[in-house]
Motif scaffolding. Structure first.
Motif, short mmCIF file in Angstrom:
data_model
loop_
_atom_site.label_atom_id
_atom_site.label_comp_id
_atom_site.label_asym_id
_atom_site.label_seq_id
_atom_site.Cartn_x
_atom_site.Cartn_y
_atom_site.Cartn_z
N VAL A 1 0.85 -1.19 0.00
CA VAL A 1 0.00 0.00 0.00
C VAL A 1 0.88 1.24 0.00
O VAL A 1 1.79 1.36 0.83
N VAL A 2 0.64 2.14 -0.91
CA VAL A 2 1.27 3.46 -0.92
C VAL A 2 0.20 4.49 -0.64
O VAL A 2 -0.84 4.53 -1.32
N VAL A 3 0.44 5.33 0.37
CA VAL A 3 -0.49 6.39 0.74
C VAL A 3 0.14 7.72 0.35
O VAL A 3 1.27 8.02 0.75
N TYR A 4 -0.59 8.51 -0.41
CA TYR A 4 -0.10 9.82 -0.83
C TYR A 4 -0.81 10.89 -0.02
O TYR A 4 -2.03 11.03 -0.06
N GLY A 5 -0.02 11.64 0.75
CA GLY A 5 -0.54 12.73 1.58
C GLY A 5 -0.42 12.41 3.06
O GLY A 5 -1.22 11.64 3.60
N GLY A 6 0.56 13.03 3.72
CA GLY A 6 0.77 12.81 5.15
C GLY A 6 -0.08 13.72 6.01
O GLY A 6 0.33 14.14 7.08
N VAL A 7 -1.27 14.04 5.53
CA VAL A 7 -2.26 14.78 6.31
C VAL A 7 -2.89 13.80 7.29
O VAL A 7 -2.64 12.59 7.23
N PRO A 8 -3.73 14.26 8.24
CA PRO A 8 -4.33 13.31 9.19
C PRO A 8 -5.02 12.13 8.53
O PRO A 8 -4.91 10.99 9.01
N CYS A 9 -5.74 12.36 7.44
CA CYS A 9 -6.39 11.27 6.71
C CYS A 9 -5.37 10.25 6.24
O CYS A 9 -5.58 9.03 6.39
#
Length: 540
Positions: free
Chosen positions: A30-38
């Motif tokens: 899994v790659v998550v783009y965006g280190g915002v809270p979400c």
């Protein structure tokens, strides 16, 4: 480049605690783009499921707006029983940091960043900083790899776009919308162009008859309820101090244009002519959110003011702008904001008492210390919104509130800040775009996180989720975004493990996992479904 203008978009950013070799052709579950809270919630949730996860954050800091000046869970506009999962874990950890036995729904940016980093470290989630998605490489209906701004590429079985802008989603070719739908498109009575009921008196044109800065156009050229490309306005969410021991000077704007504040000047002169005083809090909101810190004030756009730090109209080209265009828009927001403070502190049209009040404040030197005490991210309240497998509408958040594929429960008010100012005449204008409606608890469907099956089979978009503008006003809170991210992380791990399309996973099994992780996805007997807070507030 001015350090205050979102320097993290272009600066070479060093990871805080985890280094991955730039240019490495890494592959993950899994790659998550965006280190915002979400995105933090999605990455942690996927890692806890045993997935090999990478989190990519375009700036130099995790936490999004919660570490850039937005220091509330917005619980004052929500039903607290709906808080659960990783979001509740975050607020409980904040509470323990402050010596509380309850969750801390108000906090400081620096403290929030420490807690987010602790949670990522515990979950063993590596983070790559300072990188933006440039290109998406697909094979049929699946994303194979994404190419980043340093030239490296990253592969994954499943991708999660958690960012405010939906950049990964858009580059993957998934359908989306920007701005306001018309009332007719989804049958939403609050949709489209919305003129405030009360016009405002102030000169709207200069001596040559041209519209003043800050006035987007003429009201006569728009129709109530029609679609419009503008999102709600953006602003910087600042941290102020009036204690000399903890304040840093507010710097002058890099480019000051006094004409930008002509509307404010006219209003101040009209107030002076009738001997009406003006206070700083008539123009900006100053919140005391930091626990036990009276010297810390959170600064926000003031909805009812004639002019505030919300840069109305300045946001129009941001959602679909390329990175260079966005950087110019962010810089313009910085100049506008600093120019407003400079005008209030120095301009002769401002009453002496107001100038003196403005001069008492400075930036808080404890926050954003590596960025000139200026927040890391502009408050992008809304940008792109996916047109996914299911579009959540006003009806879904107010009436048809139960969903078989629920993955969280939202409850915030329908809250849209103004979009623009429009001239009614040379001496009168009207604000446009405000919505403020009492909130109901409603179930967020999993289908709102997934693209249409034929568009992409291995992408989830809990950030730019599939909502209309009206409904999105209930979702665009960091607390609710975290709930969506939590669900997306578990779902992504399931899809990766089972080699299934995200649209084909067992939603009942997903729901069972979420319940076991304290995520609230069901209506609870005896708990209120409509907020009784702010019940005396006027609705717009």
């Amino acid at each position: 480049m001015n350090r205050r203008t979102f320097l993290s978009l272009t600066a070479a950013a060093l990871p805080v605690w985890t280094t991955l070799a730039a240019g490495a052709a890494d592959s993950f579950d899994v790659v998550v783009y965006g280190g915002v809270p979400c995105g933090i919630a999605a990455a942690i949730a996927a890692a806890r499921e045993g997935a090999r996860v990478l989190l990519i954050e375009p700036t130099r800091h995790v936490g999004g707006l919660n570490t850039s000046g937005l220091n509330t869970a917005e619980s004052e506009h929500m039903l607290k029983w709906t808080f659960g999962g990783i979001a509740l874990d975050f607020y409980e950890r904040l509470g323990r940091h402050y010596g509380m036995t309850e969750p801390a729904f108000y906090f400081e940016s620096g403290t929030a960043e420490k807690v987010f980093k602790e949670m990522l470290e515990e979950a063993k989630v590596p983070v790559r900083f300072g990188l933006r998605v440039e290109k998406v490489l697909r094979q049929g209906a699946a994303i194979e790899r994404i190419v980043l701004s340093d030239g490296s590429s990253v592969g994954a079985k499943v991708f999660v776009d958690a960012g405010y802008e939906g950049d990964l989603m858009a580059r993957a070719g998934v359908g989306f919308s920007v701005g306001r739908e018309s009332r007719e498109e989804f049958g939403e009575e609050a949709a489209g162009v919305r003129f405030d009921k009360t016009p405002r008196k102030a000169a709207t044109v200069d001596d040559a008859g041209a519209l003043l800065p800050g006035i987007s156009g003429w009201a006569r050229d728009l129709k109530e309820g029609e679609a419009h490309r503008g999102t709600m306005n953006y602003n910087w969410r600042l941290c102020f101090s009036n204690d000399p021991a903890t304040q840093a000077p507010i710097p002058p704007p890099a480019h000051y244009e006094r004409a930008r504040y002509r509307l404010l000047e006219n209003w101040l002169r009209e107030k002076a002519a009738v001997n009406q005083g003006v206070k700083l809090t008539d123009i900006i909101d100053l919140y005391s959110h930091a626990p036990a810190r009276k010297d810390k004030k959170e600064v926000n756009n003031k909805q009812g003011s004639i002019i505030s730090i919300g840069h109305l109209g300045g946001q129009f080209d941001y959602p679909n702008g390329d990175y260079a265009a966005r950087e110019r828009i962010v810089t313009d927001h910085t100049d506008y904001t600093l120019g407003l403070f400079h005008f209030l502190a120095t301009d002769e049209s401002a009453p002496e008492s107001l100038r003196g009040e403005m001069k008492q404040w400075g930036l808080h030197k404890e926050e954003f210390a590596d960025n000139g005490n200026w927040p890391y991210q502009l408050y992008v309240r809304e940008a792109r919104r996916m047109r996914g497998a299911f579009v959540v509408t006003q009806r879904d958040v107010q009436e048809d509130r139960r969903k078989p594929d629920a993955i969280a429960v939202g409850s915030h008010f329908i809250d849209s800040h103004h979009v623009q100012r429009l001239a009614l005449s040379p001496t009168e204008f009207v604000n446009e775009g405000r919505i403020w409606r009492v909130g109901w608890a409603y179930q967020i469907p999993y289908r709102a996180l997934t693209p249409k099956a034929g568009e992409c089979m291995n992408l989830l978009a809990p950030g730019a989720a599939s909502y209309t503008h009206v409904a999105y006003c209930t979702y665009r809170l960091e607390s609710t975004w975290m709930m969506g991210g939590h669900a997306a992380g578990v779902a992504a791990a399931m899809a990766a493990r089972e080699n299934k399309a995200v649209q084909a996973i067992d939603v009942v099994a997903l729901q069972q996992s979420l319940r076991g992780q304290r995520q609230v996805i069901d209506f609870l007997p005896g708990k209120p479904e409509k907020s009784d807070q702010w019940k005396n507030e006027q609705e717009f």
